[in-house]
Design an enzyme around this catalytic site. Sequence first.
Site, PDB file in Angstrom:
ATOM      1  N   ARG A 270      -1.594  -3.372  -9.114  1.00 39.92           N
ATOM      2  CA  ARG A 270      -0.419  -3.134  -8.254  1.00 39.92           C
ATOM      3  C   ARG A 270      -0.754  -1.957  -7.361  1.00 39.92           C
ATOM      4  O   ARG A 270      -1.158  -0.902  -7.845  1.00 39.92           O
ATOM      5  CB  ARG A 270       0.845  -2.904  -9.089  1.00 39.92           C
ATOM      6  CG  ARG A 270       0.967  -1.545  -9.695  1.00 39.92           C
ATOM      7  CD  ARG A 270       2.308  -1.204 -10.292  1.00 39.92           C
ATOM      8  NE  ARG A 270       2.171  -0.457 -11.525  1.00 39.92           N
ATOM      9  CZ  ARG A 270       1.853   0.835 -11.620  1.00 39.92           C
ATOM     10  NH1 ARG A 270       1.638   1.536 -10.528  1.00 39.92           N
ATOM     11  NH2 ARG A 270       1.745   1.424 -12.785  1.00 39.92           N
ATOM     12  N   HIS A 274       4.861   2.160 -10.138  1.00 40.81           N
ATOM     13  CA  HIS A 274       5.359   1.274 -11.192  1.00 40.81           C
ATOM     14  C   HIS A 274       6.721   0.687 -10.813  1.00 40.81           C
ATOM     15  O   HIS A 274       6.921  -0.524 -10.840  1.00 40.81           O
ATOM     16  CB  HIS A 274       5.449   2.053 -12.509  1.00 40.81           C
ATOM     17  CG  HIS A 274       6.170   1.324 -13.579  1.00 40.81           C
ATOM     18  ND1 HIS A 274       5.655   0.197 -14.173  1.00 40.81           N
ATOM     19  CD2 HIS A 274       7.388   1.543 -14.147  1.00 40.81           C
ATOM     20  CE1 HIS A 274       6.532  -0.251 -15.069  1.00 40.81           C
ATOM     21  NE2 HIS A 274       7.577   0.538 -15.061  1.00 40.81           N
ATOM     22  N   TYR A 284      -2.115   9.442 -11.959  1.00 41.34           N
ATOM     23  CA  TYR A 284      -2.922   8.802 -13.000  1.00 41.34           C
ATOM     24  C   TYR A 284      -3.965   7.804 -12.466  1.00 41.34           C
ATOM     25  O   TYR A 284      -4.691   7.212 -13.244  1.00 41.34           O
ATOM     26  CB  TYR A 284      -2.012   8.103 -14.038  1.00 41.34           C
ATOM     27  CG  TYR A 284      -1.007   7.113 -13.457  1.00 41.34           C
ATOM     28  CD1 TYR A 284      -1.370   5.792 -13.225  1.00 41.34           C
ATOM     29  CD2 TYR A 284       0.288   7.503 -13.139  1.00 41.34           C
ATOM     30  CE1 TYR A 284      -0.454   4.894 -12.690  1.00 41.34           C
ATOM     31  CE2 TYR A 284       1.201   6.615 -12.602  1.00 41.34           C
ATOM     32  CZ  TYR A 284       0.834   5.310 -12.387  1.00 41.34           C
ATOM     33  OH  TYR A 284       1.723   4.423 -11.865  1.00 41.34           O
TER      34      TYR A 284
END
Length: 371
Positions: A270, A274, A284
Site C-alpha cells: 500500500r 494504513h 516505519y
Amino acid sequence: MASKTKKAQFDVQAQLEQVANQFQTLQILNEEGEVVNESAMPDLSDEQLQELMTRMVYTRILDQRSISLNRQGRLGFYAPTAGQEASQLASQFALEKEDFILPGYRDVPQIIWHGLPLSQAFLFSRGHFQGNQIPEGVNVISPQIIIGAQYIQTAGVALGMKKRGAKAVAITYTGDGGASQGDFYEGINFAGAFKAPAIFVVQNNRFAISTPVEKQSAAKTIAQKAVAAGIPGIQVDGMDPLAVYAAVREARERAINGEGPTLIETLTYRYGPHTMAGDDPTRYRTADLDSEWEKKDPLVRFRKFLENKGIWNEEKENAVIERAKEEIKEAIKIADEAPKQKVTDLMNIMYEELPVNLKEQYEIYAAKESK
Ligand SMILES: Cc1ncc(C[n+]2csc(CCOP(=O)(O)OP(=O)(O)O)c2C)c(N)n1
C-alpha cells in the site's frame, strides 16, 4: 541425573525449507509489462482486458478523491488502496455475480465493482446506516473491521452455498497481519474439513499498520499456512493483474467443482498510510522500500502490456479518469442528501424486536427526535 534429550530422527531445518520452497511466486506480467509465463496466461478477450484496466484506473482516482474528501472532513473512516489495485480488482474480476464477497475494511473497491453503489460506500465511510443496507442481489457484506473475523464467516457462507447446491463461491480478504489471527486458522481449517467452496485471499502488503511481515510470523510465506489446513495454497505477484486473475479463476473452478477452498497470498504494497486516522508510514518504512515497490506498480505494467497490444492509449485512460471524477462527484452528492441519522434508526435496524432494556431508551430518543 538428568538424561540427555534424544535427538529427533528427522531434519527439522530440511522440513521447514521443503515446505517453504513449495511456494514459488506466480507471475505472468513482469514490471515491463512483458508476458513471462505464457502457459499460465488467462483466457481474457481484449474487451475484458480493457475493462480490468478501466477498473484499476478508476479505483486509483477514487482513492485519490477519497483521501482528499477525508481531509476536507467530508468522509469518515478511509483505508487507502493505491498499490493494491491488481490484488483487489483482478481477484474480483475473476468472480461471477452470484459469488459472495466478505471484505475487510480496505476492500471497498471489490464490493463497489460487485454492485454496491458508490454513494453507499461513502455512507459506510461516514458510519451512516444506509451504507450498510446492501441492495438485494448484490452479494457482499459490509467491510469487516475486526481483523480476521470475515474468515470464519466465509467458511460458513461457503458451506451454506454448498448445502444449497449453488454453483458459486464465497471469497474473503485479509492482510498479512490478519493471517496471524486465530480466526484465520479456524476459517481455513473449517472450510478445508468441509470442502466448502471458499477462496481465502491474504493481501500481503508487508505491514500490519507498522509491524513488518517478517516480525509477524516465522513462516517464510503466508501461502504455506494452507498446508496445515490440508488445502492448496498459492503465492502470486499481487502487482500483476493477470497472475491474480489466473489464480483466483482457478481457485473458483476448483471450488465449484467440489474440490474445496484455496488460500491465495498476493504480494503487494500500500503506497499510502494504513488509514486516514493519523498513521505516518515514514516512521516505519524507508523511501527506498517505497520506490522499490512503486516500480512494480500494477497500473504501469498493465498499461504497457495493453499499449503493446494496441488496445489502450492516453485518450482512453483520460476518458476513464473523467468518468470517475464525474461519478464520484455525483455519488458524494447523493450521500450528502441522505437523511440525518437518528439513534432510533440504529435501534430499528439492529433489532426486529427491541429488548426490554432498550425500549425505555427508545422512547426517550423517539421523543427527542420528533421535536
Ligand atoms: C481483532 C482486532 N485486533 C486489532 C485491531 C486493530 N487493527 C486494525 S488494522 C490492524 C492491522 C491489520 O493489518 P493487516 O491485516 O496486515 O491488513 P492491512 O491493514 O495491511 O490491509 C490492526 C491490528 C482490529 N481492528 N481487530
